[in-house]
Motif scaffolding. Structure first.
Motif, short mmCIF file in Angstrom:
data_model
loop_
_atom_site.label_atom_id
_atom_site.label_comp_id
_atom_site.label_asym_id
_atom_site.label_seq_id
_atom_site.Cartn_x
_atom_site.Cartn_y
_atom_site.Cartn_z
N GLU A 168 -43.90 77.08 -8.35
CA GLU A 168 -43.36 78.34 -8.53
C GLU A 168 -42.71 78.25 -10.10
O GLU A 168 -42.66 79.05 -11.12
CB GLU A 168 -42.52 78.98 -7.72
N ALA A 169 -41.92 77.10 -10.14
CA ALA A 169 -41.35 76.84 -11.40
C ALA A 169 -41.98 76.60 -12.34
O ALA A 169 -41.87 77.13 -13.72
CB ALA A 169 -39.94 75.94 -11.19
N ALA A 170 -43.09 75.85 -12.25
CA ALA A 170 -44.07 75.51 -13.30
C ALA A 170 -44.91 76.64 -13.92
O ALA A 170 -45.03 76.77 -14.77
CB ALA A 170 -45.02 74.28 -12.99
N GLN A 171 -45.25 77.59 -12.73
CA GLN A 171 -46.00 78.69 -12.97
C GLN A 171 -45.24 79.79 -13.85
O GLN A 171 -45.79 80.22 -14.84
CB GLN A 171 -46.49 79.49 -11.92
N LEU A 172 -43.70 79.71 -13.72
CA LEU A 172 -42.94 80.61 -14.76
C LEU A 172 -42.96 79.98 -15.84
O LEU A 172 -42.73 81.04 -17.10
CB LEU A 172 -41.65 80.61 -14.05
N ASP A 173 -43.06 78.67 -15.99
CA ASP A 173 -43.01 78.13 -17.57
C ASP A 173 -44.48 78.11 -18.30
O ASP A 173 -44.60 77.63 -19.22
CB ASP A 173 -42.54 76.63 -17.37
N GLY A 174 -45.54 78.79 -17.43
CA GLY A 174 -46.75 78.79 -17.95
C GLY A 174 -47.70 77.84 -17.87
O GLY A 174 -48.80 77.38 -18.24
#
Length: 274
Positions: A168-174
């Motif tokens: 989830e954190a990686a997806q928020l960073d694109g």
């Protein structure tokens, strides 16, 4: 004597018996490789040779292209490790982190293949390699090893044990799905991947049945299959056969002592999750 000491003695005795059971056949192979043919078949058994016959090794080296067989074996082992880890880790990531129709059914179907003996797949593998005109090639030695259900299951368990907050954190960073797999999750699986590299490498190095079935030319064989030709139809020169066995085992023994820590940690991690 206390109860604890008696238990320790029994444990150490059991471990010594296990070690001797493992080492004695290897020592016998080394001793036989230094005997004459008469000494190797004598009754009663001759344990130690009267004189060391090092010419058995030179005879094997002259009869077979040992160096070429070494290179073939290393090539097949390295390609098998790279292809298997790549394919199985991608599939394991998909089963562990993605949602798609029929995921659980497909995973159970894959697991069911672990119940089937490896020998059952030899005929279909052979038919496929022949239909693709890959028989008697080095490609035919590593291509069937690309998919390993045990490796898929093991990596899937480790991927599942990682917290989903990382995704989830990686997806928020694109980050894309592939970047999450490659840059974030895969580096966290160094220990299980090392264990699979060890298991795959050892399995490829000692594989005998498939190389003997699919390849016939000596220059396309690996070490185990090439040295199998030392077994004669009527008479087998056991000292030369054992010398070939020592030459085949030597590289793995040297690699074990060089990377002993990594070997032990990798094998230990293969029996744990997370």
């Amino acid at each position: 004597m206390s109860e604890k000491k008696r238990k320790n003695i029994l444990v150490y005795f059991f471990l010594i018996v296990c070690v001797l059971t493992t080492i004695i056949p290897f020592l016998w192979m080394i001793l036989t490789s230094l005997k004459t043919y008469a000494e190797s078949i004598s009754v009663p058994l001759t344990i130690f040779p009267e004189s060391l016959r090092w010419e058995n090794y030179s005879s094997v080296w002259s009869k077979f292209p040992i160096l070429h067989l070494y290179l073939n074996t290393f090539f097949v082992m390295v390609i098998s490790i790279i292809s298997q880890i790549t394919v199985c880790s991608l599939a394991a990531y998909a089963f562990a982190r993605l949602e798609f129709p029929g995921k659980n059914f497909l995973f159970l179907l894959c697991l069911s293949m672990m119940m089937i003996p490896y020998q059952i797949f030899l005929v279909p593998h052979y038919d496929i390699m022949v239909s693709w005109k890959l028989s008697n090639t080095l490609t035919a030695l590593w291509l069937p090893k690309t998919v390993n259900i045990f490796a898929l299951f093991m990596l899937r368990q480790f991927f599942s044990s990682l917290p989903r907050d990382l995704d989830e954190a990686a997806q928020l960073d694109g980050c894309s799905r592939f970047r999450i797999y490659w840059n974030i999750l895969l580096p966290l699986l160094k220990s299980p991947i090392a264990a699979l590299c060890i298991l795959t490498g050892l399995g490829t190095w000692k594989d005998l049945m498939w190389p003997l079935i699919i390849n016939v030319d000596m220059d396309k064989m690996v070490l185990s299959a090439g040295l199998a030709n030392l077994t004669g139809q009527n008479i087998t020169n056991y000292p030369e056969l054992m010398a070939g066995g020592v030459l085949a085992a030597a590289p793995m023994i040297i690699l074990f002592f060089v990377f002993q820590k990594q070997f032990v940690e990798g094998i230990a991690m293969s029996g744990t999750k997370g």
